[in-house]
Design a protein around this motif. Structure first.
Motif, PDB file in Angstrom:
ATOM      1  N   ASN A  52       0.834  -1.189   0.000  1.00 56.71           N
ATOM      2  CA  ASN A  52       0.000   0.000   0.000  1.00 56.71           C
ATOM      3  C   ASN A  52       0.874   1.247   0.000  1.00 56.71           C
ATOM      4  O   ASN A  52       1.805   1.353   0.797  1.00 56.71           O
ATOM      5  CB  ASN A  52      -0.893   0.036   1.245  1.00 56.71           C
ATOM      6  CG  ASN A  52      -1.777  -1.179   1.387  1.00 56.71           C
ATOM      7  OD1 ASN A  52      -2.588  -1.458   0.530  1.00 56.71           O
ATOM      8  ND2 ASN A  52      -1.606  -1.919   2.479  1.00 56.71           N
ATOM      9  N   ALA A  53       0.596   2.179  -0.876  1.00 54.40           N
ATOM     10  CA  ALA A  53       1.240   3.489  -0.821  1.00 54.40           C
ATOM     11  C   ALA A  53       0.378   4.367   0.089  1.00 54.40           C
ATOM     12  O   ALA A  53      -0.830   4.486  -0.107  1.00 54.40           O
ATOM     13  CB  ALA A  53       1.351   4.101  -2.203  1.00 54.40           C
TER      14      ALA A  53
ATOM     15  N   PRO B 146       0.753   1.323  -6.490  1.00 52.89           N
ATOM     16  CA  PRO B 146       1.946   0.490  -6.304  1.00 52.89           C
ATOM     17  C   PRO B 146       1.971  -0.754  -7.183  1.00 52.89           C
ATOM     18  O   PRO B 146       1.971  -1.886  -6.695  1.00 52.89           O
ATOM     19  CB  PRO B 146       1.863   0.119  -4.812  1.00 52.89           C
ATOM     20  CG  PRO B 146       0.401   0.123  -4.518  1.00 52.89           C
ATOM     21  CD  PRO B 146      -0.198   1.199  -5.371  1.00 52.89           C
ATOM     22  N   HIS B 147       1.959  -0.538  -8.484  1.00 55.17           N
ATOM     23  CA  HIS B 147       2.037  -1.683  -9.394  1.00 55.17           C
ATOM     24  C   HIS B 147       3.399  -1.683 -10.094  1.00 55.17           C
ATOM     25  O   HIS B 147       4.038  -0.643 -10.249  1.00 55.17           O
ATOM     26  CB  HIS B 147       0.908  -1.637 -10.435  1.00 55.17           C
ATOM     27  CG  HIS B 147       1.014  -0.497 -11.388  1.00 55.17           C
ATOM     28  ND1 HIS B 147       0.520   0.755 -11.102  1.00 55.17           N
ATOM     29  CD2 HIS B 147       1.582  -0.399 -12.623  1.00 55.17           C
ATOM     30  CE1 HIS B 147       0.755   1.573 -12.111  1.00 55.17           C
ATOM     31  NE2 HIS B 147       1.411   0.899 -13.044  1.00 55.17           N
TER      32      HIS B 147
ATOM     33  N   THR C 251       6.913  -9.301  -8.995  1.00 52.32           N
ATOM     34  CA  THR C 251       6.488  -7.900  -9.081  1.00 52.32           C
ATOM     35  C   THR C 251       5.035  -7.782  -8.643  1.00 52.32           C
ATOM     36  O   THR C 251       4.269  -8.763  -8.692  1.00 52.32           O
ATOM     37  CB  THR C 251       6.634  -7.342 -10.510  1.00 52.32           C
ATOM     38  OG1 THR C 251       5.870  -8.171 -11.406  1.00 52.32           O
ATOM     39  CG2 THR C 251       8.079  -7.332 -10.944  1.00 52.32           C
ATOM     40  N   THR C 252       4.660  -6.574  -8.228  1.00 49.68           N
ATOM     41  CA  THR C 252       3.287  -6.339  -7.812  1.00 49.68           C
ATOM     42  C   THR C 252       2.390  -6.145  -9.031  1.00 49.68           C
ATOM     43  O   THR C 252       2.817  -5.606 -10.058  1.00 49.68           O
ATOM     44  CB  THR C 252       3.190  -5.094  -6.916  1.00 49.68           C
ATOM     45  OG1 THR C 252       3.773  -3.979  -7.607  1.00 49.68           O
ATOM     46  CG2 THR C 252       3.919  -5.307  -5.607  1.00 49.68           C
TER      47      THR C 252
ATOM     48  N   GLY D  15      11.029   0.389  -6.020  1.00 51.86           N
ATOM     49  CA  GLY D  15      10.469   0.885  -7.262  1.00 51.86           C
ATOM     50  C   GLY D  15      10.360   2.392  -7.216  1.00 51.86           C
ATOM     51  O   GLY D  15      10.771   3.034  -6.247  1.00 51.86           O
ATOM     52  N   SER D  16       9.814   2.962  -8.263  1.00 47.74           N
ATOM     53  CA  SER D  16       9.654   4.408  -8.321  1.00 47.74           C
ATOM     54  C   SER D  16       8.418   4.746  -9.146  1.00 47.74           C
ATOM     55  O   SER D  16       7.902   3.908  -9.892  1.00 47.74           O
ATOM     56  CB  SER D  16      10.892   5.080  -8.917  1.00 47.74           C
ATOM     57  OG  SER D  16      11.081   4.672 -10.263  1.00 47.74           O
ATOM     58  N   ALA D  17       7.966   5.978  -8.980  1.00 43.73           N
ATOM     59  CA  ALA D  17       6.804   6.444  -9.733  1.00 43.73           C
ATOM     60  C   ALA D  17       6.920   7.946  -9.911  1.00 43.73           C
ATOM     61  O   ALA D  17       7.586   8.629  -9.127  1.00 43.73           O
ATOM     62  CB  ALA D  17       5.513   6.089  -8.994  1.00 43.73           C
TER      63      ALA D  17
END
Length: 434
Positions: free
Chosen positions: A44-45, A64-65, A83-84, A105-107
């Protein structure tokens, strides 16, 4: 007679062998067959305060994928990666046991890149967990806090010492890895509790929640009133334990040569005038838990944990109006020692160091600060940890990897060196102007 005796021996040996094989087969039939379990983890973000049970407000700006998830069983030396999915669910098939689960990860949001890193330590995975169960249970979920990619970072840390049990030449290099000028004014440099990696991390009061703070053993602060100490892109500043030419103290050569730290920007001594270099400005300490020697800043040769954070104001050691228990300081459960309580929102970079790479299950700081840990693998081996170079700017200055995962971002190198790869020195440095 001789042949008959030999035949008897062979017959006896064959019977014994047959009996042994039968016993082994029976034992194998009785042995417990370990069945892999299929486990789901929900990522969860979140935003805002995370309570002790992991509850927080979901952050709608981050899905968060596609995050990288590693399940590591150190007892079995087993690693499983996945991976999610679009719901933030990661599913892995693992052997039952205790696992360290890391998420990296990053977004991008509103034109800015954020890390989405986190970790669960020593999680027992003993039975199947479906995605539906993971979504409904706090036991199989991980709340991660989006962390903005910053410019200032630790580029090289020399902590493990040199042959001959020499440790006075420790140093820490802070680099501007971004594209805009950064100001060191008010920047704090903290060594975090616990002092060394441990499988029994400290317990902090429930009111602090989970992953909202890190806790400083000792905090040093750069001087300035706001814009006195600019650090341009591609420049670094170096802080040494003792700003001396250590090559004069011991005759190591080549990869074992000691460091000449006599021309660094700052040194970290707090009262021992006999050991201070009068040419090198002192980095002032503004908080000390009382657990370490107050005449020097010697960090553990087994590896400490550090962070850079920006409180936005100048601090002082004896400022009782600022250092208040439960606000800017905190104690462990059952312990009266106070530590600097550093909010997640103020942290610019963090690095965790461990004795050997196999001690990652002893991580002691939250995954949003550092999802992994770096190591030189031993003590007194004259090796440092250094970020991996990934490219160059138009002016030729280096760009280093920074994903908030020190396992991936750093490598062990020898010998230690100041300003590798043509890194620049700030124009205000005292040694530039001599």
């Amino acid at each position: 007679m001789k042949n008959r005796y030999f035949s008897l021996l062979l017959g006896g040996a064959a019977a014994m062998l047959l009996s042994s094989c039968v016993d082994m087969m029976e034992e194998a039939g009785d042995a417990h067959i370990v069945r892999p379990v299929r486990v789901a983890i929900k990522v969860n973000a979140v935003t805002g305060f995370v309570d002790i049970d992991g509850n927080a407000t979901p952050d709608p700006n981050f899905k968060p994928h596609g995050l990288h998830v590693r399940f590591v069983n150190y007892e079995e030396d087993a690693v499983t990666e996945c991976t999610t999915d679009e719901n933030g669910i990661a599913v892995a098939e693992v052997v039952p046991g205790n696992y360290t689960i890391s998420v990296t990860g990053s977004a991008k949001y509103d034109g800015t890149t954020y890390y989405l890193n986190g970790a669960l330590q020593n999680k027992a995975l003993l039975e199947d967990v479906t995605p539906e169960e993971a979504s409904a249970s706090k036991d199989y979920s991980l709340s991660i806090r989006p962390s903005q990619v910053g410019s200032l970072c630790f580029r090289e840390i020399f902590y493990a010492g040199s042959p001959g049990y020499y440790f006075r030449n420790q140093f820490y290099e802070i680099y501007n890895n971004g594209d805009e000028v950064c100001y060191l004014d008010h920047l704090c440099f903290a060594q975090l509790e616990p002092n060394v990696a441990t499988s029994t991390p400290p317990q902090w009061p429930d009111e602090d929640g989970m992953n909202n703070y890190v806790y400083g053993l000792v905090v040093w602060q750069f001087p300035g009133t706001g814009h006195d100490y600019p650090l341009q892109p591609g420049e670094s500043v170096i802080v040494a334990q003792e700003a001396a030419n250590h090559t004069l103290n011991q005759g190591g050569t080549g990869e074992n040569a000691l460091m000449d730290n006599s021309r660094v920007e700052f040194e970290a001594w707090s009262g021992n005038a006999q050991r201070q270099n009068p040419d090198v400005p002192d980095l002032k300490y503004v908080y000390w838990s009382g657990k370490v020697n107050t005449t020097q800043w010697l960090t553990s040769v087994f590896g400490g944990a550090f962070c850079l954070y920006q409180p936005g104001r100048q601090l002082t050691y004896e400022d009782k109006n600022y250092w208040k228990l439960g606000e800017t300081t905190q104690h462990k459960v059952g312990n009266s020692v106070e530590y600097a309580r550093i909010p997640a929102s103020q942290i610019l970079d963090g690095v965790e160091l461990i004795g050997t790479p196999s001690e990652l299950n002893k991580k002691r700081i939250p995954g949003f600060v550092d999802a992994g840990a770096a190591s030189v693998g031993a003590t007194y081996n004259n090796m440092s940890v250094c970020r991996k170079k990934t490219g160059e700017r138009a002016d030729g200055s280096p760009v280093y990897q920074d994903t908030n995962n020190s396992t991936e971002d750093f490598e062990a190198v020898t010998p230690p060196a100041h300003r590798r790869d043509g890194i620049g020195q700030p124009s205000w440095s005292w040694s530039v102007n001599r």
